[in-house]
Design an enzyme around this catalytic site. Structure first.
Site, mmCIF file in Angstrom:
data_model
loop_
_atom_site.group_PDB
_atom_site.id
_atom_site.type_symbol
_atom_site.label_atom_id
_atom_site.label_comp_id
_atom_site.label_asym_id
_atom_site.label_seq_id
_atom_site.Cartn_x
_atom_site.Cartn_y
_atom_site.Cartn_z
ATOM 1 N N ASP A 230 37.606 44.152 45.617
ATOM 2 C CA ASP A 230 38.461 42.892 45.460
ATOM 3 C C ASP A 230 38.360 42.331 46.792
ATOM 4 O O ASP A 230 39.008 42.311 47.833
ATOM 5 C CB ASP A 230 39.778 43.567 45.259
ATOM 6 C CG ASP A 230 40.673 41.991 44.951
ATOM 7 O OD1 ASP A 230 40.249 41.060 44.771
ATOM 8 O OD2 ASP A 230 42.044 42.459 44.972
ATOM 9 N N ASP B 237 43.083 36.165 43.002
ATOM 10 C CA ASP B 237 43.218 37.595 43.556
ATOM 11 C C ASP B 237 44.239 38.296 43.048
ATOM 12 O O ASP B 237 44.449 39.659 43.209
ATOM 13 C CB ASP B 237 43.698 37.307 45.240
ATOM 14 C CG ASP B 237 43.652 38.526 46.014
ATOM 15 O OD1 ASP B 237 42.913 39.540 45.514
ATOM 16 O OD2 ASP B 237 44.061 38.525 46.969
ATOM 17 N N GLU C 135 43.825 39.796 40.137
ATOM 18 C CA GLU C 135 42.876 40.054 39.231
ATOM 19 C C GLU C 135 43.162 41.458 38.248
ATOM 20 O O GLU C 135 42.627 41.458 37.048
ATOM 21 C CB GLU C 135 41.535 40.245 39.699
ATOM 22 C CG GLU C 135 41.091 41.502 40.251
ATOM 23 C CD GLU C 135 42.017 41.869 41.510
ATOM 24 O OE1 GLU C 135 42.762 41.015 42.076
ATOM 25 O OE2 GLU C 135 42.226 43.100 41.848
ATOM 26 N N ASP D 225 40.492 49.635 45.755
ATOM 27 C CA ASP D 225 40.943 48.966 44.497
ATOM 28 C C ASP D 225 40.757 49.476 43.230
ATOM 29 O O ASP D 225 41.206 48.798 42.157
ATOM 30 C CB ASP D 225 40.738 47.399 44.475
ATOM 31 C CG ASP D 225 41.980 46.577 43.949
ATOM 32 O OD1 ASP D 225 42.941 47.015 44.112
ATOM 33 O OD2 ASP D 225 41.788 45.215 43.769
ATOM 34 N N LYS E 36 40.410 36.545 50.094
ATOM 35 C CA LYS E 36 41.538 37.497 50.966
ATOM 36 C C LYS E 36 40.550 37.040 52.487
ATOM 37 O O LYS E 36 39.488 36.953 52.735
ATOM 38 C CB LYS E 36 41.152 38.832 50.725
ATOM 39 C CG LYS E 36 42.229 39.168 49.450
ATOM 40 C CD LYS E 36 41.830 40.738 49.536
ATOM 41 C CE LYS E 36 42.503 41.194 48.062
ATOM 42 N NZ LYS E 36 43.801 41.423 48.092
ATOM 43 N N ARG F 115 45.835 42.633 37.067
ATOM 44 C CA ARG F 115 46.505 42.403 35.744
ATOM 45 C C ARG F 115 45.797 41.781 34.508
ATOM 46 O O ARG F 115 46.163 41.994 33.418
ATOM 47 C CB ARG F 115 47.706 41.485 36.314
ATOM 48 C CG ARG F 115 47.524 39.997 36.570
ATOM 49 C CD ARG F 115 48.710 39.471 37.462
ATOM 50 N NE ARG F 115 49.003 40.064 38.654
ATOM 51 C CZ ARG F 115 49.968 39.749 39.433
ATOM 52 N NH1 ARG F 115 50.851 38.754 39.117
ATOM 53 N NH2 ARG F 115 50.331 40.100 40.575
HETATM 54 N N1 BES Z 1 44.128 44.482 45.191
HETATM 55 C C1 BES Z 1 45.236 43.877 45.529
HETATM 56 C C2 BES Z 1 46.548 44.517 45.791
HETATM 57 C C3 BES Z 1 46.643 45.258 47.028
HETATM 58 C C4 BES Z 1 46.989 44.938 48.366
HETATM 59 C C5 BES Z 1 46.254 46.806 47.056
HETATM 60 C C6 BES Z 1 47.000 45.789 49.267
HETATM 61 C C7 BES Z 1 46.301 47.473 48.038
HETATM 62 C C8 BES Z 1 46.788 46.995 49.221
HETATM 63 C C9 BES Z 1 45.726 42.866 44.258
HETATM 64 O O1 BES Z 1 44.592 42.438 43.467
HETATM 65 C C10 BES Z 1 46.245 41.587 44.919
HETATM 66 O O2 BES Z 1 45.356 41.021 45.658
HETATM 67 N N2 BES Z 1 47.153 41.164 44.780
HETATM 68 C C11 BES Z 1 47.722 39.994 45.175
HETATM 69 C C12 BES Z 1 48.645 39.413 44.151
HETATM 70 C C13 BES Z 1 49.286 37.871 44.496
HETATM 71 C C14 BES Z 1 47.867 37.048 44.451
HETATM 72 C C15 BES Z 1 50.068 37.493 43.544
HETATM 73 C C16 BES Z 1 48.898 40.409 46.314
HETATM 74 O O3 BES Z 1 49.368 41.412 46.470
HETATM 75 O O4 BES Z 1 48.781 39.665 47.427
HETATM 76 ZN ZN ZN Z 2 43.186 43.861 43.189
HETATM 77 ZN ZN ZN Z 3 43.254 40.788 44.153
#
Ligand code: BES
Ligand code: ZN
Ligand code: ZN
Length: 476
Positions: free
Chosen positions: A248, A326, A328, A267, A255, A330
Protein backbone atom coordinates in the site's frame (compact mmCIF):
# COMPACT_ATOMS: atom_id res chain seq x y z
CA UNK A 1 10.98 -26.83 15.54
CA UNK A 2 9.83 -29.54 13.17
CA UNK A 3 8.19 -31.90 15.53
CA UNK A 4 6.20 -31.89 18.75
CA UNK A 5 5.20 -35.33 20.03
CA UNK A 6 3.89 -37.18 23.03
CA UNK A 7 6.84 -38.94 24.63
CA UNK A 8 6.78 -41.72 27.18
CA UNK A 9 8.90 -41.46 30.29
CA UNK A 10 11.31 -44.11 28.96
CA UNK A 11 12.23 -42.47 25.70
CA UNK A 12 12.35 -38.77 26.45
CA UNK A 13 15.23 -36.66 25.09
CA UNK A 14 18.16 -36.29 27.48
CA UNK A 15 17.75 -32.58 28.08
CA UNK A 16 14.60 -31.83 30.00
CA UNK A 17 12.32 -29.11 31.22
CA UNK A 18 10.26 -29.87 34.31
CA UNK A 19 7.15 -27.83 35.00
CA UNK A 20 6.31 -27.83 38.70
CA UNK A 21 3.93 -26.06 41.00
CA UNK A 22 5.54 -23.12 42.76
CA UNK A 23 3.43 -23.88 45.82
CA UNK A 24 4.32 -27.60 45.79
CA UNK A 25 7.84 -28.30 44.53
CA UNK A 26 7.65 -31.67 46.35
CA UNK A 27 5.76 -33.14 43.41
CA UNK A 28 9.06 -33.15 41.49
CA UNK A 29 10.19 -36.76 41.40
CA UNK A 30 13.67 -38.26 41.41
CA UNK A 31 15.39 -35.33 43.06
CA UNK A 32 17.79 -35.86 45.91
CA UNK A 33 17.18 -33.75 49.03
CA UNK A 34 20.05 -31.40 48.16
CA UNK A 35 18.57 -30.62 44.74
CA UNK A 36 15.12 -30.03 46.19
CA UNK A 37 16.61 -27.70 48.81
CA UNK A 38 18.40 -25.80 46.03
CA UNK A 39 15.17 -25.38 44.11
CA UNK A 40 13.33 -24.15 47.20
CA UNK A 41 16.14 -21.71 47.88
CA UNK A 42 15.92 -20.33 44.34
CA UNK A 43 12.18 -19.89 44.74
CA UNK A 44 12.73 -17.67 47.76
CA UNK A 45 14.78 -15.41 45.44
CA UNK A 46 11.86 -15.21 42.98
CA UNK A 47 13.84 -17.15 40.37
CA UNK A 48 11.28 -19.08 38.38
CA UNK A 49 13.45 -20.84 35.81
CA UNK A 50 16.10 -22.86 37.62
CA UNK A 51 18.91 -24.31 35.57
CA UNK A 52 20.75 -27.43 36.81
CA UNK A 53 23.16 -29.98 35.49
CA UNK A 54 21.77 -33.48 36.02
CA UNK A 55 23.75 -36.37 37.49
CA UNK A 56 24.22 -37.57 33.89
CA UNK A 57 25.68 -34.21 32.88
CA UNK A 58 22.62 -33.07 30.97
CA UNK A 59 20.81 -29.76 31.15
CA UNK A 60 17.69 -29.60 33.21
CA UNK A 61 15.41 -26.63 33.62
CA UNK A 62 12.90 -26.46 36.44
CA UNK A 63 10.10 -24.04 35.73
CA UNK A 64 8.00 -22.83 38.66
CA UNK A 65 4.39 -22.42 37.61
CA UNK A 66 2.11 -20.32 39.73
CA UNK A 67 -1.50 -21.42 39.98
CA UNK A 68 -3.96 -18.78 38.87
CA UNK A 69 -7.74 -19.12 39.01
CA UNK A 70 -7.89 -17.01 35.87
CA UNK A 71 -7.01 -19.82 33.42
CA UNK A 72 -6.52 -17.43 30.52
CA UNK A 73 -3.94 -15.36 32.42
CA UNK A 74 -2.25 -18.53 33.54
CA UNK A 75 -2.08 -19.85 29.98
CA UNK A 76 -0.52 -16.60 28.78
CA UNK A 77 2.04 -16.65 31.62
CA UNK A 78 2.94 -20.20 30.57
CA UNK A 79 3.36 -19.14 26.92
CA UNK A 80 5.69 -16.36 27.99
CA UNK A 81 7.63 -18.73 30.24
CA UNK A 82 7.91 -21.12 27.28
CA UNK A 83 9.39 -18.38 25.12
CA UNK A 84 11.91 -17.47 27.85
CA UNK A 85 13.03 -21.05 28.34
CA UNK A 86 13.35 -21.42 24.57
CA UNK A 87 16.01 -18.70 24.58
CA UNK A 88 18.00 -20.68 27.18
CA UNK A 89 17.71 -23.88 25.15
CA UNK A 90 18.87 -22.12 22.02
CA UNK A 91 21.86 -20.68 23.86
CA UNK A 92 22.89 -24.29 24.55
CA UNK A 93 22.31 -25.32 20.92
CA UNK A 94 20.18 -28.24 22.01
CA UNK A 95 18.32 -29.98 19.19
CA UNK A 96 15.74 -31.97 21.15
CA UNK A 97 14.23 -31.42 24.53
CA UNK A 98 11.58 -33.03 26.73
CA UNK A 99 8.90 -31.08 28.55
CA UNK A 100 7.52 -32.88 31.58
CA UNK A 101 4.54 -31.80 33.60
CA UNK A 102 5.67 -32.68 37.13
CA UNK A 103 2.98 -30.62 38.78
CA UNK A 104 -0.47 -31.52 40.02
CA UNK A 105 -2.00 -29.10 37.49
CA UNK A 106 -3.62 -30.39 34.32
CA UNK A 107 -2.39 -29.83 30.77
CA UNK A 108 -0.03 -26.98 31.57
CA UNK A 109 2.53 -28.29 29.09
CA UNK A 110 0.33 -27.27 26.15
CA UNK A 111 0.44 -23.46 26.50
CA UNK A 112 4.07 -23.72 27.63
CA UNK A 113 5.09 -25.59 24.48
CA UNK A 114 2.87 -23.31 22.42
CA UNK A 115 4.90 -20.35 23.70
CA UNK A 116 8.16 -22.16 22.95
CA UNK A 117 7.02 -23.00 19.44
CA UNK A 118 5.62 -19.54 18.67
CA UNK A 119 8.89 -17.97 19.82
CA UNK A 120 10.95 -20.33 17.69
CA UNK A 121 10.31 -18.42 14.48
CA UNK A 122 12.67 -16.56 12.23
CA UNK A 123 12.09 -15.29 8.70
CA UNK A 124 15.31 -16.61 7.19
CA UNK A 125 14.50 -16.85 3.50
CA UNK A 126 16.67 -13.91 2.47
CA UNK A 127 19.55 -14.54 4.88
CA UNK A 128 22.60 -16.19 3.36
CA UNK A 129 23.56 -17.49 6.80
CA UNK A 130 20.76 -19.50 8.40
CA UNK A 131 20.56 -20.60 11.99
CA UNK A 132 23.13 -23.40 12.40
CA UNK A 133 21.71 -25.45 15.29
CA UNK A 134 17.97 -25.20 15.39
CA UNK A 135 15.78 -26.89 17.99
CA UNK A 136 14.22 -29.79 16.11
CA UNK A 137 12.02 -31.71 18.48
CA UNK A 138 10.03 -31.26 21.61
CA UNK A 139 8.64 -34.31 23.40
CA UNK A 140 5.87 -33.78 25.91
CA UNK A 141 5.07 -35.92 28.91
CA UNK A 142 1.70 -34.89 30.29
CA UNK A 143 -1.86 -36.14 30.69
CA UNK A 144 -2.89 -35.00 27.21
CA UNK A 145 -3.99 -36.73 24.03
CA UNK A 146 -1.96 -37.02 20.79
CA UNK A 147 -4.84 -35.13 19.11
CA UNK A 148 -4.16 -32.11 21.33
CA UNK A 149 -0.60 -32.08 20.05
CA UNK A 150 -1.65 -32.49 16.43
CA UNK A 151 -3.96 -29.54 16.88
CA UNK A 152 -1.16 -27.45 18.35
CA UNK A 153 1.02 -28.31 15.37
CA UNK A 154 -1.72 -27.28 12.95
CA UNK A 155 -2.02 -23.94 14.72
CA UNK A 156 1.74 -23.32 14.71
CA UNK A 157 1.91 -24.17 11.01
CA UNK A 158 -0.89 -21.71 10.30
CA UNK A 159 0.70 -18.93 12.36
CA UNK A 160 4.13 -19.42 10.79
CA UNK A 161 2.68 -19.40 7.30
CA UNK A 162 0.83 -16.17 8.07
CA UNK A 163 4.01 -14.58 9.45
CA UNK A 164 5.96 -15.67 6.37
CA UNK A 165 3.36 -14.17 4.04
CA UNK A 166 3.39 -10.85 5.92
CA UNK A 167 7.20 -10.77 6.05
CA UNK A 168 7.56 -11.42 2.32
CA UNK A 169 8.23 -8.20 0.43
CA UNK A 170 5.97 -7.22 -2.43
CA UNK A 171 8.83 -7.91 -4.87
CA UNK A 172 8.02 -11.57 -4.24
CA UNK A 173 4.47 -11.55 -2.94
CA UNK A 174 2.37 -10.12 -5.76
CA UNK A 175 -1.37 -10.76 -5.76
CA UNK A 176 -0.74 -13.66 -8.15
CA UNK A 177 1.92 -15.10 -5.84
CA UNK A 178 -0.39 -14.75 -2.83
CA UNK A 179 -2.98 -16.80 -4.72
CA UNK A 180 -0.36 -19.44 -5.53
CA UNK A 181 0.63 -19.65 -1.88
CA UNK A 182 -3.02 -20.17 -0.96
CA UNK A 183 -3.35 -22.87 -3.64
CA UNK A 184 -0.39 -24.67 -2.06
CA UNK A 185 -2.01 -24.53 1.37
CA UNK A 186 -5.21 -25.82 -0.18
CA UNK A 187 -3.46 -28.80 -1.75
CA UNK A 188 -1.81 -29.76 1.51
CA UNK A 189 -4.87 -29.37 3.72
CA UNK A 190 -7.57 -30.44 1.25
CA UNK A 191 -9.28 -27.11 0.86
CA UNK A 192 -10.98 -26.36 -2.47
CA UNK A 193 -9.37 -23.29 -4.01
CA UNK A 194 -10.39 -21.26 -7.00
CA UNK A 195 -8.52 -18.22 -8.19
CA UNK A 196 -10.39 -15.64 -10.24
CA UNK A 197 -8.01 -13.84 -12.64
CA UNK A 198 -8.25 -10.27 -13.89
CA UNK A 199 -10.46 -11.23 -16.85
CA UNK A 200 -12.93 -12.96 -14.58
CA UNK A 201 -12.84 -10.08 -12.09
CA UNK A 202 -13.60 -7.73 -14.98
CA UNK A 203 -16.49 -9.86 -16.14
CA UNK A 204 -17.89 -9.80 -12.59
CA UNK A 205 -17.49 -6.00 -12.60
CA UNK A 206 -15.78 -5.79 -9.26
CA UNK A 207 -15.26 -2.05 -9.53
CA UNK A 208 -13.58 -1.65 -6.14
CA UNK A 209 -10.87 -4.22 -6.71
CA UNK A 210 -10.35 -3.10 -10.33
CA UNK A 211 -10.27 0.57 -9.32
CA UNK A 212 -7.53 0.06 -6.74
CA UNK A 213 -5.62 -2.14 -9.18
CA UNK A 214 -5.66 0.45 -11.99
CA UNK A 215 -2.32 1.97 -11.07
CA UNK A 216 -0.62 -1.37 -10.86
CA UNK A 217 1.46 -3.17 -13.48
CA UNK A 218 0.47 -6.50 -11.87
CA UNK A 219 -3.03 -8.00 -12.16
CA UNK A 220 -5.38 -8.43 -9.19
CA UNK A 221 -6.61 -11.81 -7.98
CA UNK A 222 -9.67 -12.96 -6.09
CA UNK A 223 -9.11 -16.24 -4.29
CA UNK A 224 -11.86 -18.44 -2.90
CA UNK A 225 -11.13 -21.13 -0.33
CA UNK A 226 -13.82 -23.58 0.67
CA UNK A 227 -13.39 -26.06 3.48
CA UNK A 228 -16.47 -28.21 3.74
CA UNK A 229 -15.90 -31.43 5.68
CA UNK A 230 -18.61 -34.11 5.46
CA UNK A 231 -19.10 -34.02 9.22
CA UNK A 232 -19.52 -30.23 9.39
CA UNK A 233 -21.56 -29.12 12.40
CA UNK A 234 -23.02 -26.07 10.68
CA UNK A 235 -25.63 -25.83 7.92
CA UNK A 236 -24.80 -22.31 6.79
CA UNK A 237 -21.13 -21.42 6.34
CA UNK A 238 -19.18 -18.69 8.05
CA UNK A 239 -17.48 -16.56 5.39
CA UNK A 240 -14.17 -14.89 6.15
CA UNK A 241 -12.87 -12.06 4.01
CA UNK A 242 -9.24 -10.86 4.23
CA UNK A 243 -7.72 -7.62 2.97
CA UNK A 244 -5.00 -8.63 0.52
CA UNK A 245 -3.28 -5.35 -0.32
CA UNK A 246 0.15 -6.77 -1.00
CA UNK A 247 1.64 -3.29 -0.87
CA UNK A 248 0.00 0.00 0.00
CA UNK A 249 1.78 3.13 -1.24
CA UNK A 250 -1.44 5.09 -0.75
CA UNK A 251 -1.75 5.42 -4.52
CA UNK A 252 -1.98 9.00 -5.84
CA UNK A 253 -2.78 10.05 -2.25
CA UNK A 254 0.78 8.90 -1.64
CA UNK A 255 1.90 7.99 1.86
CA UNK A 256 4.98 9.75 3.20
CA UNK A 257 8.09 7.68 3.76
CA UNK A 258 9.90 6.83 6.08
CA UNK A 259 7.11 6.84 8.63
CA UNK A 260 4.19 5.14 6.98
CA UNK A 261 5.05 3.38 3.72
CA UNK A 262 8.03 1.32 4.80
CA UNK A 263 6.10 -1.56 6.34
CA UNK A 264 3.15 -1.59 3.98
CA UNK A 265 4.12 -5.02 2.68
CA UNK A 266 2.12 -6.01 5.78
CA UNK A 267 -1.13 -4.66 4.35
CA UNK A 268 -2.19 -8.19 3.45
CA UNK A 269 -2.10 -9.18 7.13
CA UNK A 270 -5.86 -9.76 7.07
CA UNK A 271 -5.55 -12.04 4.04
CA UNK A 272 -2.76 -13.93 5.81
CA UNK A 273 -4.87 -14.27 8.96
CA UNK A 274 -8.01 -15.65 7.32
CA UNK A 275 -6.29 -17.88 4.76
CA UNK A 276 -3.89 -19.36 7.30
CA UNK A 277 -6.62 -19.79 9.92
CA UNK A 278 -8.58 -21.72 7.29
CA UNK A 279 -5.45 -23.75 6.56
CA UNK A 280 -5.01 -24.58 10.26
CA UNK A 281 -8.72 -25.41 10.66
CA UNK A 282 -8.49 -27.82 7.72
CA UNK A 283 -5.19 -29.33 8.90
CA UNK A 284 -6.80 -30.03 12.28
CA UNK A 285 -9.88 -31.37 10.46
CA UNK A 286 -12.30 -29.32 12.55
CA UNK A 287 -15.84 -30.27 11.53
CA UNK A 288 -16.94 -26.85 10.35
CA UNK A 289 -17.85 -25.37 6.98
CA UNK A 290 -15.81 -22.24 6.23
CA UNK A 291 -15.47 -20.16 3.08
CA UNK A 292 -12.67 -17.62 2.80
CA UNK A 293 -12.39 -14.85 0.22
CA UNK A 294 -9.20 -12.94 -0.57
CA UNK A 295 -9.33 -9.92 -2.88
CA UNK A 296 -5.73 -8.98 -3.64
CA UNK A 297 -3.79 -6.23 -5.42
CA UNK A 298 -1.17 -3.63 -4.72
CA UNK A 299 -2.06 0.07 -4.47
CA UNK A 300 0.19 2.35 -6.51
CA UNK A 301 0.30 5.67 -8.28
CA UNK A 302 0.87 5.71 -12.04
CA UNK A 303 -0.51 7.35 -15.15
CA UNK A 304 -3.33 4.83 -15.07
CA UNK A 305 -4.03 5.02 -11.36
CA UNK A 306 -7.46 5.81 -9.94
CA UNK A 307 -7.64 9.33 -8.62
CA UNK A 308 -9.36 11.29 -5.88
CA UNK A 309 -12.67 12.41 -7.31
CA UNK A 310 -13.23 9.24 -9.34
CA UNK A 311 -16.52 7.41 -8.98
CA UNK A 312 -16.39 3.61 -8.89
CA UNK A 313 -19.30 1.27 -9.50
CA UNK A 314 -18.87 -1.59 -7.11
CA UNK A 315 -19.75 -5.30 -7.51
CA UNK A 316 -23.16 -4.72 -5.85
CA UNK A 317 -23.77 -1.74 -8.20
CA UNK A 318 -23.52 0.88 -5.47
CA UNK A 319 -21.38 3.87 -6.47
CA UNK A 320 -18.48 5.25 -4.43
CA UNK A 321 -16.75 8.58 -4.74
CA UNK A 322 -13.07 8.10 -4.03
CA UNK A 323 -11.78 11.01 -2.01
CA UNK A 324 -8.56 9.42 -0.86
CA UNK A 325 -6.87 6.61 -2.77
CA UNK A 326 -5.19 5.53 0.46
CA UNK A 327 -8.56 4.33 1.78
CA UNK A 328 -8.25 1.41 -0.65
CA UNK A 329 -8.77 -1.53 1.67
CA UNK A 330 -12.48 -0.85 2.10
CA UNK A 331 -12.89 -0.74 -1.70
CA UNK A 332 -11.54 -4.22 -2.34
CA UNK A 333 -13.21 -5.64 0.78
CA UNK A 334 -16.57 -4.17 -0.25
CA UNK A 335 -16.61 -6.25 -3.44
CA UNK A 336 -15.69 -9.40 -1.54
CA UNK A 337 -18.37 -8.79 1.11
CA UNK A 338 -21.03 -8.46 -1.57
CA UNK A 339 -19.70 -11.60 -3.25
CA UNK A 340 -19.99 -13.42 0.10
CA UNK A 341 -23.78 -12.98 0.20
CA UNK A 342 -24.32 -15.62 -2.52
CA UNK A 343 -23.25 -18.29 0.02
CA UNK A 344 -26.09 -17.26 2.36
CA UNK A 345 -23.70 -17.28 5.30
CA UNK A 346 -24.63 -17.41 8.96
CA UNK A 347 -22.14 -14.58 9.35
CA UNK A 348 -19.55 -12.78 7.27
CA UNK A 349 -16.48 -11.45 8.96
CA UNK A 350 -13.63 -9.49 7.45
CA UNK A 351 -10.15 -9.17 8.89
CA UNK A 352 -8.06 -6.24 7.70
CA UNK A 353 -5.17 -3.91 8.45
CA UNK A 354 -7.71 -1.26 7.63
CA UNK A 355 -7.03 1.97 9.50
CA UNK A 356 -4.23 3.77 11.26
CA UNK A 357 -6.99 5.03 13.54
CA UNK A 358 -7.52 1.55 15.02
CA UNK A 359 -3.81 1.23 15.76
CA UNK A 360 -3.67 4.72 17.28
CA UNK A 361 -6.69 3.94 19.47
CA UNK A 362 -5.51 0.71 21.08
CA UNK A 363 -1.96 0.05 19.90
CA UNK A 364 -0.56 -3.40 19.23
CA UNK A 365 -2.21 -5.18 22.17
CA UNK A 366 -5.31 -6.19 20.29
CA UNK A 367 -7.72 -5.62 17.47
CA UNK A 368 -10.75 -3.41 17.09
CA UNK A 369 -14.01 -5.25 16.47
CA UNK A 370 -17.43 -3.95 15.42
CA UNK A 371 -20.45 -4.94 13.40
CA UNK A 372 -24.18 -5.55 13.23
CA UNK A 373 -24.22 -9.27 14.12
CA UNK A 374 -26.01 -10.44 17.26
CA UNK A 375 -24.18 -9.87 20.54
CA UNK A 376 -23.60 -13.57 21.07
CA UNK A 377 -21.09 -13.62 18.19
CA UNK A 378 -19.11 -10.83 19.80
CA UNK A 379 -19.20 -12.69 23.10
CA UNK A 380 -17.89 -15.88 21.48
CA UNK A 381 -15.07 -14.03 19.73
CA UNK A 382 -14.25 -12.12 22.90
CA UNK A 383 -13.91 -15.37 24.84
CA UNK A 384 -11.83 -17.01 22.10
CA UNK A 385 -9.58 -13.95 22.05
CA UNK A 386 -8.95 -14.13 25.78
CA UNK A 387 -8.23 -17.86 25.59
CA UNK A 388 -5.45 -17.41 23.03
CA UNK A 389 -4.44 -13.88 24.02
CA UNK A 390 -5.49 -12.33 20.71
CA UNK A 391 -7.93 -9.89 22.19
CA UNK A 392 -10.24 -7.38 20.62
CA UNK A 393 -12.22 -4.44 21.89
CA UNK A 394 -15.66 -3.59 20.55
CA UNK A 395 -16.26 -0.18 19.04
CA UNK A 396 -19.73 1.34 18.55
CA UNK A 397 -21.50 0.84 15.26
CA UNK A 398 -24.21 3.48 15.50
CA UNK A 399 -25.99 4.32 12.29
CA UNK A 400 -25.32 8.06 12.79
CA UNK A 401 -21.70 7.48 11.74
CA UNK A 402 -23.10 6.80 8.28
CA UNK A 403 -23.73 10.55 7.89
CA UNK A 404 -19.97 11.03 7.56
CA UNK A 405 -19.89 8.86 4.44
CA UNK A 406 -22.46 10.80 2.41
CA UNK A 407 -21.24 11.96 -0.98
CA UNK A 408 -22.70 14.75 -3.09
CA UNK A 409 -22.41 12.81 -6.32
CA UNK A 410 -22.39 9.09 -5.44
CA UNK A 411 -24.09 6.69 -3.03
CA UNK A 412 -21.13 6.86 -0.64
CA UNK A 413 -17.65 8.32 -0.34
CA UNK A 414 -14.72 6.24 0.77
CA UNK A 415 -13.58 8.75 3.38
CA UNK A 416 -15.20 9.71 6.68
CA UNK A 417 -14.09 12.71 8.64
CA UNK A 418 -11.14 13.30 10.92
CA UNK A 419 -12.93 11.58 13.79
CA UNK A 420 -13.86 7.92 14.35
CA UNK A 421 -11.77 6.75 11.38
CA UNK A 422 -11.80 3.07 12.37
CA UNK A 423 -15.59 3.11 12.77
CA UNK A 424 -16.48 4.93 9.55
CA UNK A 425 -14.36 2.36 7.70
CA UNK A 426 -16.46 -0.42 9.25
CA UNK A 427 -19.72 1.40 8.57
CA UNK A 428 -18.64 1.88 4.95
CA UNK A 429 -18.22 -1.89 4.63
CA UNK A 430 -21.58 -2.63 6.24
CA UNK A 431 -23.16 -1.07 3.15
CA UNK A 432 -21.89 -3.93 1.01
CA UNK A 433 -23.31 -7.02 2.66
CA UNK A 434 -26.82 -8.15 3.49
CA UNK A 435 -25.50 -10.83 5.86
CA UNK A 436 -24.92 -10.48 9.61
CA UNK A 437 -21.57 -8.75 9.68
CA UNK A 438 -18.44 -8.41 11.84
CA UNK A 439 -15.37 -6.34 11.06
CA UNK A 440 -12.00 -6.92 12.72
CA UNK A 441 -9.36 -4.21 12.24
CA UNK A 442 -5.90 -5.64 12.96
CA UNK A 443 -3.82 -2.64 11.84
CA UNK A 444 -2.20 -2.49 15.31
CA UNK A 445 -1.28 -6.10 16.16
CA UNK A 446 -0.57 -7.54 12.67
CA UNK A 447 3.00 -6.25 12.54
CA UNK A 448 5.45 -5.39 15.31
CA UNK A 449 8.46 -3.11 15.30
CA UNK A 450 9.78 -4.65 18.51
CA UNK A 451 9.91 -8.22 19.73
CA UNK A 452 7.28 -9.03 22.37
CA UNK A 453 7.47 -12.32 24.31
CA UNK A 454 6.76 -15.05 21.74
CA UNK A 455 6.15 -12.57 18.94
CA UNK A 456 9.07 -11.51 16.75
CA UNK A 457 9.55 -8.23 14.94
CA UNK A 458 7.54 -8.23 11.73
CA UNK A 459 4.45 -10.28 10.97
CA UNK A 460 2.78 -11.76 14.06
CA UNK A 461 0.15 -13.99 12.48
CA UNK A 462 -2.45 -12.21 14.61
CA UNK A 463 -5.90 -13.60 13.94
CA UNK A 464 -4.93 -17.17 13.07
CA UNK A 465 -5.12 -18.43 16.65
CA UNK A 466 -8.20 -16.32 17.36
CA UNK A 467 -10.22 -17.62 14.41
CA UNK A 468 -9.04 -21.17 14.96
CA UNK A 469 -10.10 -21.07 18.61
CA UNK A 470 -13.45 -19.55 17.75
CA UNK A 471 -14.26 -22.11 15.05
CA UNK A 472 -13.03 -24.88 17.33
CA UNK A 473 -15.56 -23.96 20.02
CA UNK A 474 -18.28 -23.66 17.36
CA UNK A 475 -17.44 -27.09 15.95
CA UNK A 476 -18.00 -28.86 19.26
N1 BES B 1 -3.18 0.18 5.18
C1 BES B 1 -3.63 1.41 5.73
C2 BES B 1 -3.91 1.32 7.23
C3 BES B 1 -2.75 1.01 8.13
C4 BES B 1 -2.07 2.03 8.73
C5 BES B 1 -2.41 -0.29 8.42
C6 BES B 1 -1.03 1.75 9.59
C7 BES B 1 -1.36 -0.58 9.27
C8 BES B 1 -0.67 0.45 9.86
C9 BES B 1 -4.91 1.87 5.05
O1 BES B 1 -5.08 1.49 3.73
C10 BES B 1 -4.91 3.36 5.08
O2 BES B 1 -4.05 3.93 4.50
N2 BES B 1 -5.86 3.93 5.80
C11 BES B 1 -5.97 5.33 5.91
C12 BES B 1 -7.42 5.68 5.76
C13 BES B 1 -7.67 7.14 5.59
C14 BES B 1 -7.10 7.63 4.30
C15 BES B 1 -9.18 7.34 5.65
C16 BES B 1 -5.47 5.73 7.31
O3 BES B 1 -5.68 4.97 8.25
O4 BES B 1 -4.85 6.76 7.42
ZN1 ZN C 1 -4.11 -0.28 3.17
ZN1 ZN D 1 -4.17 2.82 2.33
Amino acid sequence: MNKIYLGSSKEMPNDKIYLFSKEKPETLENLDPKQLAFIKNQLTKEISVIEMLSNENRMEWFVAVEKNDDCQKMAETLRIQGSKVLAKIKAQKISSVGVINSSNMDRISLPFVEGMALADYKFEKYLTKKEDAPLKEVAIEDRITPEAIEELQAIIKGVFKARDLVNEPQSFLSATQLSKEIEEMGKEAEITISVLNKEKIESLEMGGLLGVNKGSVAPPTFTIMEYKPKNAKNKKPIVFVGKGVVYDTGGLSLKPTPASMDYMKSDMGGAAAVSCATYAIALAKLPYHVITLIPATDNRPSGEAYAPGDVLTMYNKKTVEVLNTDAEGRLILADALSYADQYKPELVMDVATLTGAAAIAIGTEGAVIMGNAEDRYFEEIDRAGYNVHERSVRFPFWEEYGEMLKSDIADLKNLGGREAGAITAGIFLENFTESPYIHLDIAGPAYLHNEKNYLKKGGTGFGVRLLFEWIKTRSK
